[in-house]
Enzyme design. Sequence first.
Site, PDB file in Angstrom:
ATOM      1  N   GLU A 113      23.332 100.807  46.882  1.00 44.78           N
ATOM      2  CA  GLU A 113      22.333 100.222  47.780  1.00 44.78           C
ATOM      3  C   GLU A 113      21.716 101.288  48.681  1.00 44.78           C
ATOM      4  O   GLU A 113      20.525 101.244  48.998  1.00 44.78           O
ATOM      5  CB  GLU A 113      22.982  99.120  48.618  1.00 44.78           C
ATOM      6  CG  GLU A 113      23.369  97.900  47.771  1.00 44.78           C
ATOM      7  CD  GLU A 113      24.349  96.979  48.466  1.00 44.78           C
ATOM      8  OE1 GLU A 113      24.174  95.749  48.382  1.00 44.78           O
ATOM      9  OE2 GLU A 113      25.316  97.477  49.100  1.00 44.78           O
ATOM     10  N   GLU A 133      31.285  94.438  43.707  1.00 46.69           N
ATOM     11  CA  GLU A 133      31.764  93.641  44.838  1.00 46.69           C
ATOM     12  C   GLU A 133      32.482  92.353  44.454  1.00 46.69           C
ATOM     13  O   GLU A 133      33.500  91.992  45.062  1.00 46.69           O
ATOM     14  CB  GLU A 133      30.598  93.311  45.782  1.00 46.69           C
ATOM     15  CG  GLU A 133      30.090  94.477  46.602  1.00 46.69           C
ATOM     16  CD  GLU A 133      28.992  95.260  45.920  1.00 46.69           C
ATOM     17  OE1 GLU A 133      28.293  96.023  46.602  1.00 46.69           O
ATOM     18  OE2 GLU A 133      28.829  95.118  44.688  1.00 46.69           O
TER      19      GLU A 133
END
Length: 257
Positions: A113, A133
């Site tokens: 990210e 995640e």
Amino acid sequence: MSKVHLEIGDGVAQFRLDNPAKLNALTASMLQQLDAHCAAVEAREDIGCVLLTATGDRAFCVGADIHEWAALTPSQFARHWIRGGHRVFDRIARLSMPTIAVLNGHAFGGGLELAAACDLRVMAPQATIALPETGVGIIPGWSGSQRLSRQILPAMLKQMVLTGKRLSAERAHSLGFANAVSDSPLDAANAMAADILSRSPEANEIAKYMLCAAYDEAPAAMIEALGGAVMAGSQDKIEGVRAFSEKRKPNFRSNKT
């Protein structure tokens, strides 16, 4: 001790993640340091490009340090960790000068990210990208479902989020996420920076505002920045400020007959 170093030279600023013992995993302190470095480069007129790099060749950044967030309450996690990280990543994405992420190694979760917040990306051949995640019971929280959705094809991004699938550097390049794959990613990034610095810095800044608006990076702020830049250089602004100082009615060119 700082774990994000700022180095400046020849018109290029370099932010270097330096937490190799944890594969450059991000801590709250590192996020604060990134934020401070953004403020530092924005305050200068001699920087035309920013490189985001990391120490070592195993990992660019494997995401957020699990020990930093594992014990947070749901409210703390949402309010401070997620929203705080977003503020920093958004600031990087909206820097007035072009940015290049140098992926010397793997970029997972928050590390991916972070790379996505940059304008350009160079990857080492052995580097991979992933969003792992859901494998530890959380979700991408620093724009993995938002900013990355504008950079990676929907079916591929969904597979990455839902299954943890890794993409190789060559695959990331073929999808258009990586601009180049190089055995010497920092050298390749510096060559890109040299190309950027050879062009008009003012034109690059305005072009970046336009691109940010087009790709939904704070479009309202970018549009007003563009309009503000136009008017700040106008004769009407000069006359308006002069008239204010002289306590008289301004005589704008548009009022002339």
